[in-house]
Write an enzyme that holds these catalytic residues in place. Sequence first.
Site, PDB file in Angstrom:
ATOM      1  N   CYS A 199       5.863   0.059   7.820  1.00 27.21           N
ATOM      2  CA  CYS A 199       5.560   1.218   6.981  1.00 27.21           C
ATOM      3  C   CYS A 199       6.807   1.577   6.181  1.00 27.21           C
ATOM      4  O   CYS A 199       7.900   1.645   6.738  1.00 27.21           O
ATOM      5  CB  CYS A 199       5.141   2.401   7.860  1.00 27.21           C
ATOM      6  SG  CYS A 199       4.732   3.887   6.914  1.00 27.21           S
ATOM      7  N   LEU A 200       6.633   1.798   4.893  1.00 26.69           N
ATOM      8  CA  LEU A 200       7.773   2.123   4.034  1.00 26.69           C
ATOM      9  C   LEU A 200       8.439   3.431   4.460  1.00 26.69           C
ATOM     10  O   LEU A 200       9.616   3.643   4.176  1.00 26.69           O
ATOM     11  CB  LEU A 200       7.327   2.207   2.569  1.00 26.69           C
ATOM     12  CG  LEU A 200       6.822   0.888   1.960  1.00 26.69           C
ATOM     13  CD1 LEU A 200       6.270   1.128   0.560  1.00 26.69           C
ATOM     14  CD2 LEU A 200       7.922  -0.169   1.937  1.00 26.69           C
ATOM     15  N   GLY A 229       0.850  -1.187   0.000  1.00 34.63           N
ATOM     16  CA  GLY A 229       0.000   0.000   0.000  1.00 34.63           C
ATOM     17  C   GLY A 229       0.884   1.234   0.000  1.00 34.63           C
ATOM     18  O   GLY A 229       2.056   1.162   0.377  1.00 34.63           O
ATOM     19  N   HIS A 261      -2.460   7.764   7.004  1.00 41.38           N
ATOM     20  CA  HIS A 261      -1.420   8.583   6.351  1.00 41.38           C
ATOM     21  C   HIS A 261      -2.017   9.864   5.782  1.00 41.38           C
ATOM     22  O   HIS A 261      -1.434  10.944   5.910  1.00 41.38           O
ATOM     23  CB  HIS A 261      -0.772   7.814   5.198  1.00 41.38           C
ATOM     24  CG  HIS A 261       0.399   6.951   5.601  1.00 41.38           C
ATOM     25  ND1 HIS A 261       1.496   7.437   6.272  1.00 41.38           N
ATOM     26  CD2 HIS A 261       0.654   5.629   5.378  1.00 41.38           C
ATOM     27  CE1 HIS A 261       2.378   6.443   6.457  1.00 41.38           C
ATOM     28  NE2 HIS A 261       1.892   5.329   5.926  1.00 41.38           N
ATOM     29  N   GLN A 298       3.296   9.921   1.247  1.00 37.51           N
ATOM     30  CA  GLN A 298       4.582   9.215   1.328  1.00 37.51           C
ATOM     31  C   GLN A 298       5.507   9.512   0.152  1.00 37.51           C
ATOM     32  O   GLN A 298       6.683   9.166   0.183  1.00 37.51           O
ATOM     33  CB  GLN A 298       4.353   7.700   1.422  1.00 37.51           C
ATOM     34  CG  GLN A 298       3.739   7.293   2.761  1.00 37.51           C
ATOM     35  CD  GLN A 298       3.530   5.794   2.828  1.00 37.51           C
ATOM     36  OE1 GLN A 298       2.554   5.283   2.306  1.00 37.51           O
ATOM     37  NE2 GLN A 298       4.458   5.084   3.461  1.00 37.51           N
ATOM     38  N   HIS A 339      -4.537   1.807   7.491  1.00 36.89           N
ATOM     39  CA  HIS A 339      -3.170   2.342   7.608  1.00 36.89           C
ATOM     40  C   HIS A 339      -2.984   3.511   6.631  1.00 36.89           C
ATOM     41  O   HIS A 339      -2.413   4.549   6.988  1.00 36.89           O
ATOM     42  CB  HIS A 339      -2.180   1.196   7.325  1.00 36.89           C
ATOM     43  CG  HIS A 339      -0.720   1.570   7.298  1.00 36.89           C
ATOM     44  ND1 HIS A 339       0.193   1.091   8.225  1.00 36.89           N
ATOM     45  CD2 HIS A 339      -0.005   2.339   6.434  1.00 36.89           C
ATOM     46  CE1 HIS A 339       1.397   1.569   7.921  1.00 36.89           C
ATOM     47  NE2 HIS A 339       1.316   2.327   6.844  1.00 36.89           N
ATOM     48  N   GLU A 340      -3.484   3.352   5.407  1.00 35.20           N
ATOM     49  CA  GLU A 340      -3.292   4.397   4.386  1.00 35.20           C
ATOM     50  C   GLU A 340      -4.178   5.621   4.642  1.00 35.20           C
ATOM     51  O   GLU A 340      -3.746   6.763   4.421  1.00 35.20           O
ATOM     52  CB  GLU A 340      -3.563   3.857   2.973  1.00 35.20           C
ATOM     53  CG  GLU A 340      -2.758   2.634   2.555  1.00 35.20           C
ATOM     54  CD  GLU A 340      -1.260   2.743   2.776  1.00 35.20           C
ATOM     55  OE1 GLU A 340      -0.743   3.862   2.937  1.00 35.20           O
ATOM     56  OE2 GLU A 340      -0.608   1.687   2.810  1.00 35.20           O
TER      57      GLU A 340
HETATM   58  O1  GNR Z   1       3.835  -2.599   2.788  1.00 35.84           O
HETATM   59  C1  GNR Z   1       3.166  -2.392   3.808  1.00 35.84           C
HETATM   60  N1  GNR Z   1       2.770  -3.438   4.573  1.00 35.84           N
HETATM   61  C2  GNR Z   1       1.849  -3.324   5.597  1.00 35.84           C
HETATM   62  C3  GNR Z   1       1.736  -4.384   6.501  1.00 35.84           C
HETATM   63  C4  GNR Z   1       0.836  -4.327   7.536  1.00 35.84           C
HETATM   64  C5  GNR Z   1       0.025  -3.224   7.678  1.00 35.84           C
HETATM   65  C6  GNR Z   1       0.119  -2.163   6.808  1.00 35.84           C
HETATM   66  C7  GNR Z   1       1.032  -2.210   5.778  1.00 35.84           C
HETATM   67  S1  GNR Z   1       1.135  -0.892   4.640  1.00 35.84           S
HETATM   68  C8  GNR Z   1       2.822  -1.001   4.211  1.00 35.84           C
HETATM   69  C9  GNR Z   1       3.201   0.015   3.147  1.00 35.84           C
HETATM   70  C10 GNR Z   1       3.035   1.408   3.709  1.00 35.84           C
HETATM   71  O2  GNR Z   1       3.803   1.933   4.449  1.00 35.84           O
HETATM   72  N2  GNR Z   1       1.935   2.037   3.367  1.00 35.84           N
HETATM   73  O3  GNR Z   1       1.682   3.244   3.878  1.00 35.84           O
HETATM   74 NI    NI Z   2       2.750   3.391   5.767  1.00 34.78          NI
END
Ligand code: GNR
Ligand code: NI
Length: 187
Positions: free
Chosen positions: A94-95, A45, A140, A50, A136-137
């Site tokens: 999270c990346l 995601g 963000h 980001q 999660h997104e």
């Molecule tokens: O790649 C991602 N893996 C993930 C694993 C568990 C919960 C959320 C995520 S999102 C993350 C990529 C990312 O940072 N998206 O904002």
């Molecule tokens: Ni993230």
Amino acid sequence: MAILPIVTYGHPALRKKAERVSPGENVRDLVEDMFETMRNAQGIGLAANQVGVLKRVIVMDVSPMEEYKDEKPRVLINPEIISHTGEWELEEGCLSIPAVRDVVTRSENVHIKYLDLDFDEQELEAEGVPGRVILHEIDHLNGILFIDHLSPGRRKFHKGILLDIKRGDLDIPYPVIGSQEEEVRNS
Ligand code: GNR
Ligand code: NI
């Protein structure tokens, strides 16, 4: 098509609220670049914040996970949560916060509405990992990071590595812009 640098912990874009996209706005190139950037970093995601773009755009593709291999890639523009139920714990990463992983409790089922790339309104009910990524997104887009959901004790546990990320002292296997670069550019 381009791989964009991912902004890392400490960069102001991660703490800003992204703005709604107006129908007709061209976000196709942004979306294409976000997919390429996400896949290059092996993420499932990515939110526009980001890559330093403060628009309410999310891309996701959970198909690299065996359990979700039939799931299609999705583009979510101006996503809104209609309802959410249940609760479950999952380890998140999270990346933008590389090398930090921890368990976060969130809703298990989420019902959202959003615009697709043609600006047609869609609804989606997601659970499991897809639902998790969506929450999660959307965080963000509102300037919220998964570490914000951790207890003070767990945050303290990660303090050292968070400082390393902020200082740019961590080796990251994909292009990034840290808080350092931003400070230099603004000075
Ligand atoms: O790649 C991602 N893996 C993930 C694993 C568990 C919960 C959320 C995520 S999102 C993350 C990529 C990312 O940072 N998206 O904002
Ligand atoms: Ni993230």
